[in-house]
Motif scaffolding. Structure first.
Motif, PDB file in Angstrom:
ATOM      1  N   LEU A   1      42.779  39.585  26.856  1.00  0.00           N
ATOM      2  CA  LEU A   1      41.569  39.834  27.626  1.00  0.00           C
ATOM      3  C   LEU A   1      41.440  41.303  27.986  1.00  0.00           C
ATOM      4  O   LEU A   1      42.430  41.969  28.280  1.00  0.00           O
ATOM      5  CB  LEU A   1      41.614  38.996  28.905  1.00  0.00           C
ATOM      6  N   ASN A   2      40.225  41.815  27.965  1.00  0.00           N
ATOM      7  CA  ASN A   2      39.954  43.180  28.398  1.00  0.00           C
ATOM      8  C   ASN A   2      39.910  43.197  29.926  1.00  0.00           C
ATOM      9  O   ASN A   2      38.850  43.033  30.532  1.00  0.00           O
ATOM     10  CB  ASN A   2      38.629  43.674  27.821  1.00  0.00           C
ATOM     11  N   VAL A   3      41.073  43.362  30.543  1.00  0.00           N
ATOM     12  CA  VAL A   3      41.177  43.319  32.000  1.00  0.00           C
ATOM     13  C   VAL A   3      40.735  44.658  32.594  1.00  0.00           C
ATOM     14  O   VAL A   3      41.237  45.714  32.215  1.00  0.00           O
ATOM     15  CB  VAL A   3      42.631  43.011  32.433  1.00  0.00           C
ATOM     16  N   GLN A   4      39.812  44.605  33.525  1.00  0.00           N
ATOM     17  CA  GLN A   4      39.298  45.810  34.168  1.00  0.00           C
ATOM     18  C   GLN A   4      40.187  46.154  35.366  1.00  0.00           C
ATOM     19  O   GLN A   4      39.857  45.875  36.505  1.00  0.00           O
ATOM     20  CB  GLN A   4      37.841  45.599  34.579  1.00  0.00           C
TER      21      GLN A   4
ATOM     22  N   HIS B   1      44.615  32.922  43.350  1.00  0.00           N
ATOM     23  CA  HIS B   1      43.418  32.164  42.972  1.00  0.00           C
ATOM     24  C   HIS B   1      42.316  33.121  42.541  1.00  0.00           C
ATOM     25  O   HIS B   1      41.634  32.884  41.533  1.00  0.00           O
ATOM     26  CB  HIS B   1      42.943  31.310  44.144  1.00  0.00           C
ATOM     27  N   ALA B   2      42.147  34.204  43.280  1.00  0.00           N
ATOM     28  CA  ALA B   2      41.117  35.189  42.943  1.00  0.00           C
ATOM     29  C   ALA B   2      41.349  35.774  41.559  1.00  0.00           C
ATOM     30  O   ALA B   2      40.418  35.891  40.747  1.00  0.00           O
ATOM     31  CB  ALA B   2      41.087  36.302  43.993  1.00  0.00           C
ATOM     32  N   LEU B   3      42.578  36.130  41.268  1.00  0.00           N
ATOM     33  CA  LEU B   3      42.906  36.699  39.959  1.00  0.00           C
ATOM     34  C   LEU B   3      42.704  35.673  38.843  1.00  0.00           C
ATOM     35  O   LEU B   3      42.184  35.996  37.771  1.00  0.00           O
ATOM     36  CB  LEU B   3      44.339  37.220  39.957  1.00  0.00           C
ATOM     37  N   GLN B   4      43.130  34.452  39.091  1.00  0.00           N
ATOM     38  CA  GLN B   4      42.975  33.402  38.085  1.00  0.00           C
ATOM     39  C   GLN B   4      41.498  33.173  37.768  1.00  0.00           C
ATOM     40  O   GLN B   4      41.098  33.125  36.595  1.00  0.00           O
ATOM     41  CB  GLN B   4      43.600  32.101  38.586  1.00  0.00           C
ATOM     42  N   VAL B   5      40.683  33.013  38.797  1.00  0.00           N
ATOM     43  CA  VAL B   5      39.259  32.768  38.592  1.00  0.00           C
ATOM     44  C   VAL B   5      38.608  33.954  37.876  1.00  0.00           C
ATOM     45  O   VAL B   5      37.756  33.778  36.999  1.00  0.00           O
ATOM     46  CB  VAL B   5      38.559  32.490  39.942  1.00  0.00           C
ATOM     47  N   THR B   6      39.029  35.159  38.223  1.00  0.00           N
ATOM     48  CA  THR B   6      38.483  36.353  37.582  1.00  0.00           C
ATOM     49  C   THR B   6      38.803  36.384  36.095  1.00  0.00           C
ATOM     50  O   THR B   6      37.944  36.712  35.262  1.00  0.00           O
ATOM     51  CB  THR B   6      39.030  37.628  38.262  1.00  0.00           C
ATOM     52  N   MET B   7      40.030  36.051  35.746  1.00  0.00           N
ATOM     53  CA  MET B   7      40.415  36.029  34.333  1.00  0.00           C
ATOM     54  C   MET B   7      39.637  34.955  33.574  1.00  0.00           C
ATOM     55  O   MET B   7      39.121  35.199  32.476  1.00  0.00           O
ATOM     56  CB  MET B   7      41.917  35.798  34.190  1.00  0.00           C
ATOM     57  N   LEU B   8      39.527  33.771  34.154  1.00  0.00           N
ATOM     58  CA  LEU B   8      38.803  32.686  33.492  1.00  0.00           C
ATOM     59  C   LEU B   8      37.323  33.025  33.338  1.00  0.00           C
ATOM     60  O   LEU B   8      36.710  32.734  32.302  1.00  0.00           O
ATOM     61  CB  LEU B   8      38.969  31.389  34.289  1.00  0.00           C
TER      62      LEU B   8
ATOM     63  N   SER C   1      51.004  40.712  36.288  1.00  0.00           N
ATOM     64  CA  SER C   1      51.427  39.381  35.859  1.00  0.00           C
ATOM     65  C   SER C   1      50.271  38.629  35.207  1.00  0.00           C
ATOM     66  O   SER C   1      50.431  38.004  34.150  1.00  0.00           O
ATOM     67  CB  SER C   1      51.956  38.588  37.051  1.00  0.00           C
ATOM     68  N   PHE C   2      49.098  38.704  35.814  1.00  0.00           N
ATOM     69  CA  PHE C   2      47.936  38.013  35.258  1.00  0.00           C
ATOM     70  C   PHE C   2      47.444  38.698  33.990  1.00  0.00           C
ATOM     71  O   PHE C   2      46.957  38.036  33.071  1.00  0.00           O
ATOM     72  CB  PHE C   2      46.819  37.912  36.297  1.00  0.00           C
ATOM     73  N   ALA C   3      47.571  40.028  33.927  1.00  0.00           N
ATOM     74  CA  ALA C   3      47.176  40.758  32.720  1.00  0.00           C
ATOM     75  C   ALA C   3      48.047  40.337  31.541  1.00  0.00           C
ATOM     76  O   ALA C   3      47.584  40.231  30.403  1.00  0.00           O
ATOM     77  CB  ALA C   3      47.281  42.258  32.961  1.00  0.00           C
TER      78      ALA C   3
END
Length: 221
Positions: free
Chosen positions: A29-32, A52-59, A21-23
């Motif tokens: 974004l180059n999501v790892q 929250h963890a996923l959001q912060v990671t993407m940002l 969903s976040f990807a």
């Protein structure tokens, strides 16, 4: 045992669904994915706030990618940032007070396939500095790093602090955004409705490390 296995499978599917969903939300974004999945496994075991963890990671990755010429960090540093961003709040499993230090300790004890012990230590310290005190020469573990690694930790922590404060309310309201910078400042361009939802005093406070490390104030436009 069957129930336990079923729960693990359900958790894994839920984690994959959240990551997908976040990807999609951050499609440019180059999501790892593999690295984030490993961090999800660790975080879920400690009942962290996955969204929250996923959001912060993407940002954090957006900020890292947009400021590559400014910070000069390598792809390996981006991985360290991803780990730190994903796990920065796992220390809340024992309460909010001092959770940044607890997160640091938990990350140090964690293992992610393909990531060296040295890089896990750096990720732990980046997470440790996502709030409260900035890195100081006398701090435990940080004091033993080379000057180069201390600079890497400070730069990544500065990026993480900004990413974290952009989701201070844990509501994942911000999607992809543009960032520009010049010799004096870095500007994050958000739509009016999103800008109004930012805690500006908290943003100003958490962007101070970035200003100190990179010599540029951070503004929201």
């Amino acid at each position: 045992m069957a129930n336990a296995n079923s729960q693990q499978l359900s958790d894994a599917r839920a984690g994959d669904a959240a990551l997908n969903s976040f990807a999609e939300k951050f499609s440019h974004l180059n999501v790892q994915t593999a690295l984030i999945s490993s961090a999800l496994f660790i975080g879920r075991g400690l009942n962290f706030d996955e969204k929250h963890a996923l959001q912060v990671t993407m940002l954090a990755q957006i900020i890292f990618d947009a400021t590559t010429a400014l910070h000069g960090l390598a792809a390996g540093d981006r991985q360290i940032l991803v780990i730190a961003a994903m796990l920065h709040d796992i220390g809340t499993c024992t309460g909010m007070r001092g959770h940044h230090k607890n997160s640091c300790s938990l990350i140090m004890k964690s293992v992610i396939p393909g990531i060296s012990h040295e890089d896990m230590l750096l990720a732990a310290l980046v997470a440790r500095y996502h709030r409260k005190s900035e890195p100081k020469p006398e701090h435990e573990f940080y004091s033993h790093l080379s000057d180069c690694d201390q600079n890497r930790v400070a730069a990544l922590a500065a990026i993480l602090r900004i990413a974290d404060v952009l989701d201070r309310d844990h509501r994942q309201r911000i999607g992809e955004f543009s960032l520009s910078y010049n010799a004096e400042s870095v500007t994050l361009q958000l739509s009016g409705s999103l800008k109004s939802g930012i805690d500006l005093p908290a943003f100003e406070k958490k962007s101070r490390l970035f200003a100190k490390v990179f010599g540029r104030n951070v503004k929201i436009f």
